[in-house]
Structure formats: structure tokens, C-alpha cells
Scaffold this motif. Structure first.
Motif, PDB file in Angstrom:
ATOM      1  N   ALA A   1       1.113  -0.352   0.101  1.00 19.99           N
ATOM      2  CA  ALA A   1      -0.038  -0.251   0.081  1.00 19.99           C
ATOM      3  C   ALA A   1       0.980   1.640   0.177  1.00 19.99           C
ATOM      4  O   ALA A   1       1.671   0.839   0.403  1.00 19.99           O
ATOM      5  CB  ALA A   1      -1.528   0.586   1.268  1.00 19.99           C
ATOM      6  N   ASP A   2       0.104   2.238  -0.236  1.00 18.61           N
ATOM      7  CA  ASP A   2       0.917   3.722   0.033  1.00 18.61           C
ATOM      8  C   ASP A   2       0.061   4.139   0.585  1.00 18.61           C
ATOM      9  O   ASP A   2      -0.654   4.124   0.959  1.00 18.61           O
ATOM     10  CB  ASP A   2       1.156   4.492  -1.309  1.00 18.61           C
ATOM     11  N   ALA A   3       0.476   5.747   1.020  1.00 16.62           N
ATOM     12  CA  ALA A   3       0.320   6.442   1.814  1.00 16.62           C
ATOM     13  C   ALA A   3      -1.550   6.999   1.561  1.00 16.62           C
ATOM     14  O   ALA A   3      -2.483   6.333   1.996  1.00 16.62           O
ATOM     15  CB  ALA A   3       0.923   7.953   2.094  1.00 16.62           C
ATOM     16  N   ALA A   4      -1.930   7.327   0.382  1.00 16.00           N
ATOM     17  CA  ALA A   4      -3.147   7.467  -0.736  1.00 16.00           C
ATOM     18  C   ALA A   4      -3.559   6.384  -0.754  1.00 16.00           C
ATOM     19  O   ALA A   4      -5.073   6.818   0.211  1.00 16.00           O
ATOM     20  CB  ALA A   4      -2.973   7.736  -1.643  1.00 16.00           C
ATOM     21  N   ALA A   5      -3.941   4.878  -0.461  1.00 14.52           N
ATOM     22  CA  ALA A   5      -4.245   3.579   0.109  1.00 14.52           C
ATOM     23  C   ALA A   5      -4.642   3.580   1.437  1.00 14.52           C
ATOM     24  O   ALA A   5      -6.105   2.946   1.839  1.00 14.52           O
ATOM     25  CB  ALA A   5      -3.503   2.360  -0.429  1.00 14.52           C
ATOM     26  N   LEU A   6      -3.821   3.916   2.717  1.00 11.67           N
ATOM     27  CA  LEU A   6      -4.093   3.546   3.177  1.00 11.67           C
ATOM     28  C   LEU A   6      -5.361   4.728   4.026  1.00 11.67           C
ATOM     29  O   LEU A   6      -6.164   4.651   5.133  1.00 11.67           O
ATOM     30  CB  LEU A   6      -2.838   4.081   4.446  1.00 11.67           C
ATOM     31  N   VAL A   7      -4.452   6.315   3.368  1.00 11.98           N
ATOM     32  CA  VAL A   7      -6.025   7.274   3.937  1.00 11.98           C
ATOM     33  C   VAL A   7      -7.595   6.836   3.299  1.00 11.98           C
ATOM     34  O   VAL A   7      -8.328   6.651   4.103  1.00 11.98           O
ATOM     35  CB  VAL A   7      -5.351   8.153   3.380  1.00 11.98           C
ATOM     36  N   ASP A   8      -7.512   6.919   2.196  1.00 16.48           N
ATOM     37  CA  ASP A   8      -8.533   5.824   1.608  1.00 16.48           C
ATOM     38  C   ASP A   8      -9.072   4.889   2.698  1.00 16.48           C
ATOM     39  O   ASP A   8     -10.359   4.682   2.455  1.00 16.48           O
ATOM     40  CB  ASP A   8      -8.680   5.355   0.371  1.00 16.48           C
ATOM     41  N   MET A   9      -8.972   3.327   2.660  1.00 18.48           N
ATOM     42  CA  MET A   9      -9.544   2.453   4.168  1.00 18.48           C
ATOM     43  C   MET A   9      -9.350   3.332   5.179  1.00 18.48           C
ATOM     44  O   MET A   9      -9.956   3.133   6.459  1.00 18.48           O
ATOM     45  CB  MET A   9      -7.410   1.917   4.164  1.00 18.48           C
ATOM     46  N   ALA A  10      -8.674   5.003   5.655  1.00 19.63           N
ATOM     47  CA  ALA A  10      -9.341   5.000   7.063  1.00 19.63           C
ATOM     48  C   ALA A  10     -10.324   5.386   6.545  1.00 19.63           C
ATOM     49  O   ALA A  10     -11.523   5.179   7.952  1.00 19.63           O
ATOM     50  CB  ALA A  10      -8.680   6.241   7.213  1.00 19.63           C
ATOM     51  N   VAL A  11     -10.687   6.314   5.716  1.00 17.44           N
ATOM     52  CA  VAL A  11     -12.091   6.888   5.387  1.00 17.44           C
ATOM     53  C   VAL A  11     -13.052   5.771   5.138  1.00 17.44           C
ATOM     54  O   VAL A  11     -14.031   5.781   5.472  1.00 17.44           O
ATOM     55  CB  VAL A  11     -12.119   7.778   4.230  1.00 17.44           C
TER      56      VAL A  11
ATOM     57  N   ARG B   1       3.693   6.626   8.058  1.00 20.64           N
ATOM     58  CA  ARG B   1       4.186   7.820   8.871  1.00 20.64           C
ATOM     59  C   ARG B   1       3.564   9.545   7.864  1.00 20.64           C
ATOM     60  O   ARG B   1       3.124  10.094   8.203  1.00 20.64           O
ATOM     61  CB  ARG B   1       5.431   8.808   8.482  1.00 20.64           C
ATOM     62  N   GLU B   2       3.597   9.048   6.741  1.00 20.19           N
ATOM     63  CA  GLU B   2       3.117  10.253   6.126  1.00 20.19           C
ATOM     64  C   GLU B   2       1.299   9.983   5.793  1.00 20.19           C
ATOM     65  O   GLU B   2       0.350  11.539   6.446  1.00 20.19           O
ATOM     66  CB  GLU B   2       3.683   9.990   4.048  1.00 20.19           C
ATOM     67  N   ALA B   3       0.659   8.690   5.781  1.00 19.35           N
ATOM     68  CA  ALA B   3      -0.684   8.626   5.568  1.00 19.35           C
ATOM     69  C   ALA B   3      -1.041   9.359   6.869  1.00 19.35           C
ATOM     70  O   ALA B   3      -1.997   9.803   6.787  1.00 19.35           O
ATOM     71  CB  ALA B   3      -0.348   7.326   5.879  1.00 19.35           C
ATOM     72  N   GLY B   4       0.242   9.201   8.387  1.00 11.67           N
ATOM     73  CA  GLY B   4      -0.628  10.133   9.564  1.00 11.67           C
ATOM     74  C   GLY B   4      -0.911  10.891   9.492  1.00 11.67           C
ATOM     75  O   GLY B   4      -1.526  11.753  10.035  1.00 11.67           O
ATOM     76  N   GLN B   5       0.460  11.565   8.886  1.00  8.25           N
ATOM     77  CA  GLN B   5       0.521  13.665   8.574  1.00  8.25           C
ATOM     78  C   GLN B   5      -0.806  14.189   7.737  1.00  8.25           C
ATOM     79  O   GLN B   5      -1.143  15.237   8.288  1.00  8.25           O
ATOM     80  CB  GLN B   5       1.727  13.668   7.961  1.00  8.25           C
ATOM     81  N   ILE B   6      -1.418  13.130   6.427  1.00  3.50           N
ATOM     82  CA  ILE B   6      -2.357  13.761   5.787  1.00  3.50           C
ATOM     83  C   ILE B   6      -3.571  13.764   6.627  1.00  3.50           C
ATOM     84  O   ILE B   6      -4.428  14.269   6.550  1.00  3.50           O
ATOM     85  CB  ILE B   6      -2.887  12.304   4.717  1.00  3.50           C
TER      86      ILE B   6
ATOM     87  N   ALA C   1      -6.053  17.215   7.978  1.00  4.91           N
ATOM     88  CA  ALA C   1      -6.965  16.727   6.610  1.00  4.91           C
ATOM     89  C   ALA C   1      -8.065  16.715   8.523  1.00  4.91           C
ATOM     90  O   ALA C   1      -8.840  17.878   7.901  1.00  4.91           O
ATOM     91  CB  ALA C   1      -6.718  15.110   6.433  1.00  4.91           C
ATOM     92  N   ASN C   2      -7.959  16.573   9.377  1.00  5.45           N
ATOM     93  CA  ASN C   2      -8.941  16.582  10.518  1.00  5.45           C
ATOM     94  C   ASN C   2     -10.181  16.746  10.057  1.00  5.45           C
ATOM     95  O   ASN C   2     -11.029  17.714  10.048  1.00  5.45           O
ATOM     96  CB  ASN C   2      -8.812  18.284  11.017  1.00  5.45           C
ATOM     97  N   LEU C   3     -10.538  15.098   9.501  1.00  5.39           N
ATOM     98  CA  LEU C   3     -12.052  15.199   9.271  1.00  5.39           C
ATOM     99  C   LEU C   3     -13.168  15.279  10.134  1.00  5.39           C
ATOM    100  O   LEU C   3     -12.396  14.686  11.087  1.00  5.39           O
ATOM    101  CB  LEU C   3     -12.310  13.736   8.226  1.00  5.39           C
ATOM    102  N   PRO C   4     -14.195  15.502   9.779  1.00  2.00           N
ATOM    103  CA  PRO C   4     -15.309  15.788  10.884  1.00  2.00           C
ATOM    104  C   PRO C   4     -15.996  14.213  11.143  1.00  2.00           C
ATOM    105  O   PRO C   4     -16.299  14.197  12.421  1.00  2.00           O
ATOM    106  CB  PRO C   4     -16.394  16.607   9.874  1.00  2.00           C
ATOM    107  N   SER C   5     -15.468  13.557   9.918  1.00  2.00           N
ATOM    108  CA  SER C   5     -16.340  12.332  10.359  1.00  2.00           C
ATOM    109  C   SER C   5     -15.244  10.978  10.686  1.00  2.00           C
ATOM    110  O   SER C   5     -15.645   9.779  11.091  1.00  2.00           O
ATOM    111  CB  SER C   5     -16.980  11.617   9.033  1.00  2.00           C
ATOM    112  N   LEU C   6     -14.073  11.810  10.613  1.00  2.00           N
ATOM    113  CA  LEU C   6     -13.223  10.563  11.338  1.00  2.00           C
ATOM    114  C   LEU C   6     -12.347  11.991  12.335  1.00  2.00           C
ATOM    115  O   LEU C   6     -12.019  12.056  12.562  1.00  2.00           O
ATOM    116  CB  LEU C   6     -12.602  10.044  10.008  1.00  2.00           C
TER     117      LEU C   6
END
Lengths: 354, 354
Positions: free
Chosen positions: A153-163, A197-202, A206-211
Motif C-alpha cells: 500500500a502507499d500513503a494514499a491507499a492507507l488514507v482511503d482505507m481509514a475513510v 508516517r505520511e498517511a498519519g500526517q495526511i 485533514a482533521n475530517l469531521p467524520s473521523l
């Protein structure tokens, strides 16, 4: 979606096929009166089972399929002989053409993943679907993904998975802002793999309202239930899941052996048997059976191949919840909200290369 | 090595420093009469403890060190203030200059790894040391490596780890040809990550006389003890270890709670308390405390930082075995035998770049 929830079941999937799937559907119907089924598979094997499962008989239609996907075939091979004609593919077709709200299969994971991605395609923004499982914890349950739908995975894929995982947590746990952690080998921000680490920073920025992003978590935090959602790359997720399962079995084995060694222990066991029953129930893998493919244009649930009717019913329950509380809409709106925040526009859809 | 086994103990390491290390050494001495210690640390803190630990007093010399490495410092920082002067560094010096057969520290893992690699250097052929732990299984114990000494690996690194892990298994389990598995997410040869498949092919083709390669194993195979040695890259190994530990704690918690809920359960618990004691002992992490850095010019053992005297004594026992049965010679000869088989010669030593 209508007022009914309609599920397509791959009746031929799993180690036991119809003899587990049909009774499993019967159990699920006793819990959800608004369920309907499309039973996809060999009609000659399904029909004789209906007499013993009267609720299913009253609430199901059969879609015949001649071909069953074998449990040990490689995905490419399964696609070759099973495309369009197999019960697995046709169960997915029911979802694709809007005749069912979700599909459930206990079949070959790799084949299901390949067919689902091929037949239903991924949602906008999502490059690869992820497999999310419910993990029993000291606090209740957490969602852990990816359990091995894809490797690397890359950072973007981890972020998508988080969402996507947070969207699922909103459905399953009924939370406004689920907590999310990234699995890493240390909780300090400087530790672990670069893309994590990069995904964590993103996620933090982003500080999303739903996450509610809570930073890194370690392997032993999963069982504590420190966050509602735990995100990791598929290889590691699969190893963690199986290592946890293996440890649970191992301790169960120790316990059985210790409790049968002396007459005092056996008597103690008898006295405490309700307590042991509670423990067994807590550790019962059938209760948390069922993993969800996230990021597809349709809800697809994977049941363990070796489970029994009770376990399959859990996977059906999960499919019911995902459909009833509209997982897909939640994922879509959360993905859109996140990508609207991003400094760069989402990539244009690629030309069909396959 | 003389007829004595002489161990250098970083007395200041761990959450509790001398108050755990010195009594831990006392316990280990009761099991191994041929042990001697070099206690490295603050003399003013060590000396008062010797009266209560007469065996240690009779068999130890003290090497004073003013500086103790803090548990939460980054390796780079620890190296800056701790190089040459800290108890950790000086314990390693004892090994480097042949005054001790092994070093044991319960200190900061990252700092110990960095100092050990910097001070002792890696063996010929070995690019990066690996951290190997003993994992309790249904068959007894297995060796699992790498537990996180380094992140990321290639096929060559996995093969080196297989060879070093097998050398350790020969010492710990007294086996002629230990079985070795590569951790993967499926047992079929086509599955998993490319570099793991490649390592599997190298090991199969090498067919080493001192190592019985058994193919891929999955996360749930570790607890079954399917192979004596299980090899994985450090990130995954660390996640697997901590996930297993977390699951064990979680089940212990379930069990405690179930056994105290009703009077029948409490009575049953009392009757079966010997059985529960057996179980607790089997699950006691102190018994398998201690991990070994493999691939360095010297034996270095890492103890858990939070353990007590009994746990520290297990780490000392492990150091004793490694030194007594000459781990280093076994690793060297197995690495040489393997590299002699390779079609390409080993890379020439690189010019010192650091």
C-alpha cells in the motif's frame, strides 16, 4: 433500497456449500424478518434443503448456476472458468443489476476478490478494494482493515482505507466520529515505515469531521480496542489476524488440557461451567464471522469457508446491517468530503486497460 | 571461552535498573553454578544490593559507568550522549574486548540495537542484525525473527535470517537440522510478497544440511509450532509478536472476569486453582523473556524493559545457553557453508563509509 433487505447468497461457496448456507440463512431470517434471499447455485442441491428451512423457502428465489468455484483455485483460473456462469459471479450480478442489496459468499477469497473487482468495479477515488473484519476486543469490537485483499500500500491507499473503515464503523457501531489508528511498530511519530508516517500526517492535517484520527497503534493495542478502526496494509493485516486467531486457539488448548488433568480441576470445571460457556462464547470465531470488501460498487461480504450455519448467519447479519444502514452512501460521501479537501484534484478515470 | 560463562549485565537498563538486574542475576546463579558476572553501571547503586544477593557478590565484578541510557530516547540521541560512557555501551565493550562471553540489557531496544551494531559490528556476510525471540507454542517453543531490529528486507536478508535462526535453534533446542518456515499469507508457492517467494526458492534449492526448509507458514501456524524457526521481515514480526501478546492478555482478562462473576465460578476456580496456576505459568511472558541479536560479532541479549527479577533471570539463562553452546561459531560456520554454495561470490567488504 426497498423496505426489504434482499441478499444474494453464493450457495455453492465454502467447504460445505448449500448444507451450511441454507440453514445459515434460516437462522438469519429468525433475527431479521425483513430479509429476502436470492439463492444462487445448483437448483438440484438447493431445493431438497428448503423443506427443512421453511423461512428460507417462503422468502427466497433461486437463481440456477451450474458452475461452482473451487476453494483452492487461483483467482485467474477461477475467472477463466467461472466468469458469467459460476454461482459466485452470478451472486455478484444480482448486486450489479440492482436485484440484491448485497452478496455473501463463503467461497475462495482470492477468486471472490478478483470477481468482485472485475464485475462490480471500484468506486470513484478508490484504487483497490480492502477487506475489513470485525475484531473482538476488551471494549467490544473494532474494525481492522486490510485483511489481505491486496498486498502493499502507499500513503494514499492507507488514507482511503481509514475513510472507508470509518464509514463502516458509523454503520456497524452507530458512531458519529469513529476513532481511527494506523498500525505501526511504535507509537512515536518518528517510528515505522515512511508511507505510514505520511498517511498519519495526511489524516492529522485533514482533521475530517467524520473521523477522529488518533495516531499510531501497536499490535497489542488491537485487542485492547484502543480505536474503533485500525488500518494497515494487507500483508501485515492478514498476518496479525491469523496470529491473533492462532494465539486464541493455543490458549484454548492449554485451558482444556489444564482443566482435565486432575479430578479437582475437572470438578472445578463442572462448577464453573457457565463461566466457561461465557468465555467460549466470547472467543467464538463464528460470532464475528464475515468480512466486508470496501470500495466496490456494491456490498460484498466474505464468510469464512470452514464455518457452520451459525457462523454463516453472522456473515448474513453483517450483510444485512451494511445494506440496511447504507454503507455505500456513507463511504461515497466520506470519500468525496475527504477528496474535496485535497490540494490536488483526483486523478482522471483511467482508460479501461484490462 | 573458559570453563566459566562470563556475562556483562547492563545494570542500569530497564524500567527498574539495579533493583531488578541484581536479584535477577542471583536467581540465574542458582541455576548455573558456572556463571560469572560483570555488573556495569553506577557503583553506588549496585554495591548496597550485594548484601542481599550473596551469590552475585561472590561471583561478580563491577565496572562503573556514570551514564544510563533513558528508555525513551531515540537511538541517535542515545548514541550521542551514551557512546563510550554509558553502562549499555560499556557492557558491549566487555564482549568486544573478550572480557565477557555475552551482554544482557533490559534497556531501550533501539539504542541497544544501534550501539551493538556500532560497537560490535556485523559478521561477515550479514548486512543487518536481526532480533530473534522464543515464542511459546503447543509443541514447546519456536524461534521467531526478526522482531523489529530492522524494517524492510530482501530475499538475501531473509535467507541470512533463516540460517542464523537455524543456528540458534541448534543451540537452544539441541537439534541437528531444525525446521524453518517463511511467514507468508498463504502456504501456496504462488502467494505473498515477491521477495518472500524468492527467499523460499533460494532455501529450497540450497537444501542445506543444517536447515530443513519447510516452505511458507501462516500467522496461525506460529502458535501451533509447525516449524522450529519462523522467519519474517522486522515490521511484520513485531506486529505479529505484539498482536499475539495482546490476544493472550485479552483472553486472560476474559477468563479472570468470567471466573469471578458467580459464586459457583469462584468456587470452581478455587478447586481448579492448581490447573489455573499451570495455565498462568504456561502463559507467563517472563518465562520466555529475552531476545537475541543475531549477526553481530558478539552475543547480545535484549530483556523486556518492564520485567521483574524472574523475567530478567530468563534473559540471563538465554545468554548463558548462547555462550555455553557457542552460538557465534555455529552461526559463522552455517553462514559460510551457505555462502560457499552460492553461485555468486559474496560482495567485497565495503569501504568504511561511516
Amino acid at each position: 433500497m426497498s423496505d426489504k433487505v434482499r441478499l444474494a447468497l453464493d450457495v455453492m461457496g465454502g467447504d460445505f456449500g448449500p448444507s451450511v448456507v441454507v440453514p445459515g440463512a434460516e437462522i438469519a431470517l429468525s433475527r431479521h424478518a425483513d430479509l429476502e434471499f436470492v439463492l444462487v447455485g445448483d437448483e438440484r442441491q438447493i431445493t431438497p434443503l428448503l423443506a427443512a428451512n421453511p423461512r428460507v423457502k417462503a422468502r427466497a428465489t433461486i437463481v440456477h448456476a451450474d458452475v461452482a468455484i473451487r476453494m483452492d483455485d487461483k483467482p485467474s483460473r477461477a475467472l477463466r472458468y467461472g466468469r458469467r456462469v459460476s454461482s459466485m459471479w452470478r451472486a455478484l450480478d444480482e448486486v450489479k443489476y440492482g436485484r440484491a442489496d448485497a452478496a455473501v459468499s463463503a467461497g475462495n477469497t482470492g477468486a471472490l476478490m478478483a470477481m468482485a473487482a472485475f464485475n462490480l468495479k471500484t468506486m470513484a477515488y478508490v484504487e483497490r478494494p480492502a477487506l475489513a473484519a470485525l475484531w473482538p476486543t476488551l471494549r467490544g469490537e473494532s474494525i481492522v482493515l486490510d485483511m489481505g485483499a491486496s498486498i502493499g500500500a502507499d500513503a494514499a491507499a492507507l488514507v482511503d482505507m481509514a475513510v472507508m473503515g470509518a464509514a463502516m464503523a458509523r454503520v456497524v457501531f452507530d458512531l458519529e466520529r469513529p476513532t481511527v489508528g494506523l498500525l505501526n511498530i511504535g507509537v512515536e511519530e518518528v517510528k515505522g515505515l515512511e508511507f505510514i508516517r505520511e498517511a498519519g500526517q495526511i489524516l492529522r492535517e485533514a482533521n475530517l469531521p467524520s473521523l477522529d484520527y488518533r495516531g499510531f497503534v501497536e499490535g497489542d493495542d488491537i485487542g485492547k480496542g484502543v480505536t474503533d478502526v485500525i488500518v494497515t496494509e494487507g500483508f501485515t493485516g492478514n498476518i496479525a489476524l491469523k496470529t491473533g486467531e492462532g494465539t486464541a486457539k493455543q490458549i484454548g488448548e492449554y485451558l482444556r488440557s489444564a482443566m482435565s488433568r486432575t479430578w479437582r480441576a475437572r470438578l472445578g470445571y463442572l462448577l464453573a461451567r457457565n463461566a466457561f460457556a461465557t468465555l467460549r462464547e466470547k472467543m467464538d470465531p463464528r460470532k464475528s464471522n464475515g468480512a466486508v470488501f470496501l470500495g466496490l460498487n456494491g456490498i460484498v461480504i466474505k464468510s469464512h469457508g470452514g464455518t457452520d450455519a451459525l457462523g454463516f448467519a453472522s456473515a448474513v447479519d453483517l450483510a444485512y446491517d451494511m445494506a440496511r444502514y447504507d454503507l455505500q452512501a456513507k463511504i461515497r460521501s466520506m470519500l468525496e468530503a475527504y477528496h474535496a479537501l485535497r490540494p490536488v484534484p483526483p486523478a482522471a478515470p483511467v482508460e479501461a486497460a484490462s
